[in-house]
Design a protein around this motif. Structure first.
Motif: not given
Length: 223
Positions: A30-37, A48-50, A62-65
């Motif tokens: 995932a290249a951005n926040f939206s894709e990662g979420l 997960i590598l973040l 993302l981690l918090q969510s």
């Protein structure tokens, strides 16, 4: 073992994919926040590598969510932000490790293995349904106590279904979850049929009380 890489630096992302693929991991990116979420919400990963700094949001969010919904998937933060404050914040939010950039890929591999090992040591993640027991740690399957030999993809397919009993799974979603982003290169999804056909036969041969039922035009479900 499937890993999600949330990283916007494409060159680094590709280096990690190439290196970890050779180590036997299945990779999604995932290249951005939206894709990662989206991917973190839909799929299960071994690790997960973040990255912290993403184009459209914070990796910390993302981690918090992830942790707020009770997901204990191991998370290794990889970030150019190497300050103590960032490291402490990440660990307090539930990260399992923090690796500052730049880093050696061999060290990244060691951190991944360590995080996954610690996670597995604290979680009895065997799954039982009817007379079938699946043990993710050693990728084994027992039917009435007898070892059922499955190849890698057959195991992954059964694992995907056994944690979702009686739930209809669309064929495209199954393909993405088991075969990763590489499925986009396939001309069709017909290969799924042969995998499930072989898996069903093995389950029947061992008198398993479960079966993968086709739902015409939609997908499959474990019954």
């Amino acid at each position: 073992m499937k890993i999600l890489i949330v990283e916007d630096e494409i060159e680094l992302q590709q280096l990690m994919v190439e290196f970890l693929s050779k180590e036997g991991f299945l990779l999604e990116v995932a290249a951005n926040f939206s894709e990662g979420l989206e991917k973190m919400s839909l799929y299960q990963y071994a690790c997960i590598l973040l990255d912290i700094t993403l184009p459209d949001g914070s990796g910390m969010k993302l981690l918090q969510s992830l942790r707020e919904r009770g997901d204990s998937t191991p998370v290794v933060i990889i970030s150019a932000k190497g300050s103590i404050d960032d490291k402490v914040e990440g660990l307090n939010l539930g990260a399992d490790d923090y690796l500052p950039k730049p880093f050696h890929l061999a060290e990244l591999l060691a951190r991944i293995k360590s995080a996954v090992r610690r996670h597995n040591n604290h979680v009895d993640n065997r799954v039982t349904y009817k007379n079938v027991v699946l043990v993710p740690d050693d990728r084994s399957v027992l039917v009435d106590g007898n070892v059922l030999q499955l190849n890698r993809k057959e195991f992954d397919v059964l694992y995907y279904f056994i944690i979702r009993p009686e739930k209809l799974v669309q064929k495209a979603l199954l393909a993405e979850s088991i075969w990763g982003d590489a499925v986009d290169q396939a001309d069709s999804l017909n290969f799924i049929y042969s995998q499930i056909k072989n898996l069903r036969k093995k389950l029947r041969d061992y008198d398993a009380e479960v079966d993968i039922q086709a739902v015409y035009g939609v997908g499959y479900k474990l019954v």
